[in-house]
Design a protein around this motif. Sequence first.
Motif, short mmCIF file in Angstrom:
data_model
loop_
_atom_site.label_atom_id
_atom_site.label_comp_id
_atom_site.label_asym_id
_atom_site.label_seq_id
_atom_site.Cartn_x
_atom_site.Cartn_y
_atom_site.Cartn_z
N SER A 61 -23.30 -11.35 -17.36
CA SER A 61 -24.50 -10.63 -17.76
C SER A 61 -25.70 -11.47 -17.36
CB SER A 61 -24.49 -10.35 -19.26
OG SER A 61 -24.46 -11.58 -19.99
N GLY A 62 -26.88 -10.90 -17.50
CA GLY A 62 -28.07 -11.57 -17.00
C GLY A 62 -28.45 -10.95 -15.67
N GLU A 63 -29.12 -11.73 -14.83
CA GLU A 63 -29.61 -11.17 -13.58
C GLU A 63 -29.29 -12.10 -12.41
OE1 GLU A 63 -33.57 -8.72 -12.55
OE2 GLU A 63 -33.93 -10.85 -12.90
N ILE A 64 -28.64 -11.56 -11.39
CA ILE A 64 -28.41 -12.26 -10.13
C ILE A 64 -28.91 -11.36 -9.02
CG2 ILE A 64 -26.68 -13.28 -8.57
CD1 ILE A 64 -24.85 -13.62 -10.98
N VAL A 65 -29.92 -11.82 -8.29
CA VAL A 65 -30.51 -11.02 -7.21
C VAL A 65 -30.36 -11.78 -5.91
CG1 VAL A 65 -32.59 -9.89 -6.35
CG2 VAL A 65 -32.15 -9.96 -8.81
N PHE A 66 -29.64 -11.17 -4.96
CA PHE A 66 -29.46 -11.78 -3.64
C PHE A 66 -30.21 -10.96 -2.61
CE2 PHE A 66 -27.07 -11.71 0.38
CZ PHE A 66 -27.24 -13.03 0.76
#
Length: 595
Positions: A61-66
Amino acid sequence: MSPLLTVTDLCVRAGDKTLVRDVGFALEAGQSLGIVGESGSGKTMTARAVLAALPAGVTASGEIVFDGIPMVGRRERDLRPLRGTRVSMVMQDPFTALNPLQTIGEHIRESLPRRVRRDRATARSEVARRLAEVGLDSAEVAGRYPFQLSGGMRQRVAIAAALAADPDLLIADEPTTALDASTQAEILRLLHKLQRDRGMALVLITHDLRVAFSVCDRVLVMYAGSVVEDAPSAALMEVPEHPYTLGLLMAEPPVTHVVETLTAIPGSVPRADDVATRCAFAARCDWHVPQCAASRPPLAPVGPGHLSACTRLDEIRPGLRQRRERAAAPATATPPPAGTPILTVSGLSMTYRTTSMVSRATAKQAVRDVSFEIAEGESLGLIGETGSGKTTIARCILGLQTATGGTIRLGDLDVSDHRRLSAKERRRAARLVQVVFQDPYSSLNPMLTIGAALEEAIAVGGTGQSAGELLEMIGLPASYAGRRPSALSGGQRQRVAIARALAVRPRLLICDEPVAALDVSVQAQILELLRQIRRAHGTSMLFITHDLSVVRQMTDRAIVLRHGEIVESGDTAQVLDNPRHPYTVSLVESVPGHQ
């Protein structure tokens, strides 16, 4: 310009257990980030969350932006085009990462973009180009299978396959742990060069801060699933601003000089959930006070681009500096022992002969005309890359193999051929020499309790000690005698393996890469334990290792082996400080951070 990768408030959970909590960082194109920490710190889970490749039952969970693409919660069919193309991963063990039924050329070909794979001539040319990029000759290796290559060559193939689709981000998870020092240096230089040449972002996971400093622009230090320090590599190397980071740095034995005491971090990494509301490192920290358990410290700025999660940093900063200076101080030089030889090896040679149904018999000389002595109370280092003959020599001394030439004497007992020894002489040889192997996981019978394993050895040695006394001697509670190996950590298992070897009170202890499979802090604990044993009992040691830092701290003299032959020998300080043979020079220069 936006970062290529942004991670914010990342949490990773397995059912009701937290593995990673509130991790955040940003990585721009062309930058390299090191993620450092002991086993259980959450390094690999963080990397796998970035790749959206977590094991079954584990969620992020949380945010991972590639590159503007959200990765958390995305459907698998949407992620598949990204993995292996724009984001790739190199695993720790190159042997298990490659399909044993596929040739090297096929590994690279199937990793190429589909449009390139369709044309055979183009694909063949591209395979050769990709292998050449990692320093391999396609004509020599493309038709081979993984088992026909060395560990370093397999790791180069794994890197070539990971880069075949020209990814924007490469994640390398402990890519050099299983390799010897010079091969490790080659792989690290290769990764660094490829990353710079391609303008590719790199995430390097390692437990070795020296490795991270040699490759990475920035380093993230993780502990119990959280980030405790985040800083540029140069700043972290010069001025660590968290007690845990300092502990990791101090646990790494220096290659430049001998220190009085090898400093380890006591205890082990706790579970993330057990320290969710307090400083995770408090129980192992020499500077902790009750307030450290009152709340979880935030990751806060302590300098330009430098973050630390320690609420007492301003108070303890002078103590951190003093501790590091004291730990780095050189030990007082002591002359090596000059007793009578406990081991004499003369003209030792070992030739392996193999036959197969499709080829003639072949012979390979693993050891050629090797001679040396070890005096009572002396420690001798055997240095060399994989395949240099180190372990073969040890196996011949132990009687696990019979040399094809030369003699081996333990004191006045000729043990050149154990098959010719009487039962009484074999028992005597077993009491004269014992061994501690590299892998603590396979060294002990999983079906026997620790006490039963030690009692077996005690029966051979006839020392009259109990299993509990042996355990206390190597720093474990006597109550551990009732446990099985599966209930112990890797470092605890290695301590038990040492206790078992010492049960017969041998005059010579052979240590075959005894800390290579352990975290840096556990390494320091085991090495210091072996030092104490040598001082207390006058035990002679034959230390087999490719780690020159270990050689510096643990030996009086050193022998350098290459292709089964001695190329240099002398006092350890002389061999490491003023190497004469080009091969020894290359080994010294391969140490991460060597200037």
